[in-house]
Write a protein that holds these residues in place. Sequence first.
Motif, short mmCIF file in Angstrom:
data_model
loop_
_atom_site.label_atom_id
_atom_site.label_comp_id
_atom_site.label_asym_id
_atom_site.label_seq_id
_atom_site.Cartn_x
_atom_site.Cartn_y
_atom_site.Cartn_z
N THR A 164 119.07 44.25 -2.84
CA THR A 164 118.00 43.81 -1.95
C THR A 164 117.84 42.29 -1.88
OG1 THR A 164 116.30 43.87 -3.68
CG2 THR A 164 116.74 45.93 -2.47
N GLY A 165 118.26 41.56 -2.90
CA GLY A 165 118.03 40.12 -2.95
C GLY A 165 116.60 39.77 -3.32
N LEU A 166 115.80 40.77 -3.74
CA LEU A 166 114.38 40.55 -4.04
C LEU A 166 114.17 40.28 -5.52
CD1 LEU A 166 112.84 43.44 -1.89
CD2 LEU A 166 112.96 41.00 -1.30
N LEU A 167 113.30 39.31 -5.80
CA LEU A 167 112.90 38.99 -7.16
C LEU A 167 111.38 39.02 -7.25
CD1 LEU A 167 115.22 35.97 -8.08
CD2 LEU A 167 115.40 38.32 -8.92
N LYS A 230 112.58 36.93 -1.45
CA LYS A 230 114.01 37.11 -1.25
C LYS A 230 114.71 35.80 -1.57
CE LYS A 230 117.23 39.77 1.34
NZ LYS A 230 117.29 41.05 2.07
N VAL A 231 115.61 35.85 -2.53
CA VAL A 231 116.27 34.64 -3.03
C VAL A 231 117.78 34.79 -2.89
CG1 VAL A 231 116.61 33.14 -5.03
CG2 VAL A 231 114.41 34.31 -4.71
N PRO A 232 118.44 33.88 -2.17
CA PRO A 232 119.90 33.95 -2.08
C PRO A 232 120.52 33.73 -3.45
CG PRO A 232 119.09 31.89 -1.16
CD PRO A 232 117.89 32.73 -1.43
N VAL A 233 121.62 34.40 -3.71
CA VAL A 233 122.21 34.39 -5.04
C VAL A 233 122.66 32.99 -5.45
CG1 VAL A 233 124.54 34.97 -4.22
CG2 VAL A 233 123.84 35.58 -6.55
#
Length: 269
Positions: A164-167, A230-233
């Motif tokens: 999901t890209g969610l933190l 949402k944080v890009p890796v």
Amino acid sequence: MVGVLSNQVDRMDIAAGDHIYSWRTTYLYAHHGIYIGDAMVIHFTKAAGHEIGTGTLLDRFLFSSSLATEGPPCQKCGHLINKQQGVITSCLDCFLYGGNLYMFDYAVSAAFFLAKARGGTCTLAASDPADVVIHRAQHLLNNGFGMYSLFKNNCEDFAIYRKTGLLVETSFSVGRSGQLASLTAAFSAVASSPLRFLTTSAGGLAIVTSGMYSVGRYVSDIGVRRDVIKVPVERLVEHWSRDPAPASQQRRQECHGDGHGGCVPVSRS
């Protein structure tokens, strides 16, 4: 979508980018990872005996993410595992550790989510495309996923972020793990609520307790909670390289996915 009664699947049913898991310790806890094809899995591990680091027998009891270390190395993936903790690649057999294969389900309905009484099996959050999921997994295989923490940053947290890209933004709450959210909800329902004293019958108590448990699980799910970003890796790895503090302590930035695991800022109204 996997069934309500069981998330167990056959090996032929999984595809690259799927979030899979296998139960450990007589179904007490499960180990999660991302399948990348060719019977290989990327997952986040902690060395055996160090899951929670309490220095007690619990460290030996909770070994959900550790790999088997006894016997000769696996002929398929033993040469890939040059460390026994962190983000690693292993074959499906080593990942399963003798257990059955299960599929974690995404974008489920609220009714389906509540019907799954056991946490750590599904979420209301939607998954990103498989190529984005694999990109995140490969990137963190090379760069790490921070410090392992059973309560804040475990194998399920790793897999859910890959999908999901969610933190989680707040530093005082648990991570994205549905398993720990279920335990928290169960404890709150049984021990912390005055509502359980509103009924004297066993049936009424069961209804009140189960209702509170369900609500607690629901509001803790990554798909509905408000303290997520949402944080890009790439930005996540850059942050860890500068500051080992948890990503939840970063400055808040709400964003859309850009289709490539990235982030497009959204202004607040």
